[in-house]
Motif scaffolding. Structure first.
Motif, mmCIF file in Angstrom:
data_model
loop_
_atom_site.group_PDB
_atom_site.id
_atom_site.type_symbol
_atom_site.label_atom_id
_atom_site.label_comp_id
_atom_site.label_asym_id
_atom_site.label_seq_id
_atom_site.Cartn_x
_atom_site.Cartn_y
_atom_site.Cartn_z
ATOM 1 N N VAL A 102 -3.545 7.396 -4.142
ATOM 2 C CA VAL A 102 -3.929 6.448 -5.189
ATOM 3 C C VAL A 102 -4.848 7.106 -6.207
ATOM 4 C CG1 VAL A 102 -5.813 5.516 -3.755
ATOM 5 C CG2 VAL A 102 -4.908 4.118 -5.598
ATOM 6 N N MET A 122 -10.843 -0.378 -7.151
ATOM 7 C CA MET A 122 -10.447 0.142 -5.832
ATOM 8 C C MET A 122 -10.732 -0.878 -4.731
ATOM 9 S SD MET A 122 -8.728 2.760 -5.309
ATOM 10 C CE MET A 122 -8.825 2.679 -3.522
ATOM 11 N N LEU A 125 -8.130 -3.608 -5.017
ATOM 12 C CA LEU A 125 -6.805 -3.061 -4.687
ATOM 13 C C LEU A 125 -6.644 -3.041 -3.159
ATOM 14 C CD1 LEU A 125 -5.180 0.141 -6.176
ATOM 15 C CD2 LEU A 125 -5.256 -0.199 -3.721
ATOM 16 N N LYS A 126 -7.714 -2.640 -2.481
ATOM 17 C CA LYS A 126 -7.692 -2.532 -1.011
ATOM 18 C C LYS A 126 -7.395 -3.853 -0.303
ATOM 19 C CE LYS A 126 -8.869 1.605 0.681
ATOM 20 N NZ LYS A 126 -8.161 2.167 1.855
ATOM 21 N N VAL A 127 -7.845 -4.960 -0.861
ATOM 22 C CA VAL A 127 -7.698 -6.243 -0.154
ATOM 23 C C VAL A 127 -6.699 -7.211 -0.791
ATOM 24 C CG1 VAL A 127 -9.971 -6.116 0.922
ATOM 25 C CG2 VAL A 127 -9.741 -7.252 -1.284
ATOM 26 N N GLN A 128 -6.237 -6.907 -2.016
ATOM 27 C CA GLN A 128 -5.341 -7.855 -2.683
ATOM 28 C C GLN A 128 -3.969 -7.297 -3.050
ATOM 29 O OE1 GLN A 128 -7.457 -9.579 -6.001
ATOM 30 N NE2 GLN A 128 -8.629 -10.938 -4.678
ATOM 31 N N ALA A 129 -3.877 -6.010 -3.321
ATOM 32 C CA ALA A 129 -2.580 -5.469 -3.752
ATOM 33 C C ALA A 129 -1.677 -5.294 -2.529
ATOM 34 C CB ALA A 129 -2.782 -4.141 -4.475
#
Lengths: 159, 82
Positions: A102, A122, A125-129
């Motif tokens: 990433v 970041m 991104l870690k918890v939603q993407a």
């Protein structure tokens, strides 16, 4: 190389192929003399996780939702901080140890905004993407479990 | 019809990537979950996992979110990208 959307200064790319850090930084800086700060983050495949030797990863994602969720995260960052360009690259498919997974790059006039926005992007991104990692270890394949610490990290921004 | 899609470990556990259900049989994400769980013992066990996340048309939603015909509803484990 995907270029910036000139309307919103955002680049989002979900791709199997690798990227060159220097090219991505050049893209953030090209014709952008207003921003004095460029912050970049690169996430890579580690050789160990939870004590097990890892030989590689397989990354799955939800086409369409991935892009939409990253757009929402970036929009929120743009509302919180005064930032210039934003670039997010996430790789999918098979990756071996040491490979880049990433990339997040943010520019701003002054460093504080770019540092904060890059970390925010970041963290969310870690918890939603919608990406999922399957690890290839010495004991076989294993889908990674989400970490509670990642949720706590993202929660901190709500305060 | 409502299109239902599954991802990652959930898709592998169910051995199913997608299916469709009639829109008149369900009104919320929770209804869909209940309906899917009633398929058999294995599916019931898989959907008893309260950590599963859901999305409607690519937006993350809570269980009480309403669904309508033409929606794409996704179920998946907590995400692990980055």
């Amino acid at each position: 190389m995907t270029t910036f959307n000139t309307c919103n200064a955002v680049k989002i790319s979900i791709q199997t192929q690798d990227y060159r850090l220097a090219d991505e930084v050049a893209l953030l800086e090209k014709d952008n003399d207003i921003d004095g700060a460029v912050v970049t983050f690169t996430g890579r495949v580690r050789n160990k996780n939870e004590g097990l030797q890892v030989s590689g990863l397989f990354l799955e994602h939800y086409t369409g939702m991935t892009e939409k969720s990253l757009e929402k995260i970036i929009l929120e960052a743009q509302e919180r901080w005064k930032i210039g360009r934003i670039s997010v690259i996430h790789r999918i498919g098979e990756l071996v140890i040491g490979e880049q997974i990433v990339f997040v790059g943010v520019t701003s006039m002054h460093r504080q905004d770019a540092f904060a926005a890059a970390e925010f992007i970041m963290d969310f991104l870690k918890v939603q993407a919608p990406f999922w990692k399957k690890e290839l270890t010495e004991k076989g394949e294993k889908w990674l479990d989400a970490k509670q610490s990642d949720n706590q990290q993202a929660q901190q921004w709500k305060n | 019809m409502i299109k239902i899609v599954f991802f990652a470990a959930l898709r592998e556990q169910l051995e199913c990537a997608e299916l469709s259900i009639p829109a008149n049989e369900v009104s919320s994400v929770a209804d869909i979950k209940t309906k899917l769980a009633s398929k058999n013992e294995h599916w019931q066990q898989v959907f008893s996992n309260s950590a599963l996340l859901s999305a409607i048309n690519h937006d993350m939603v809570q269980k009480d979110a309403q669904v309508k015909s033409g929606d794409e509803v996704a179920f998946f484990p907590p995400v692990t990208g980055g």
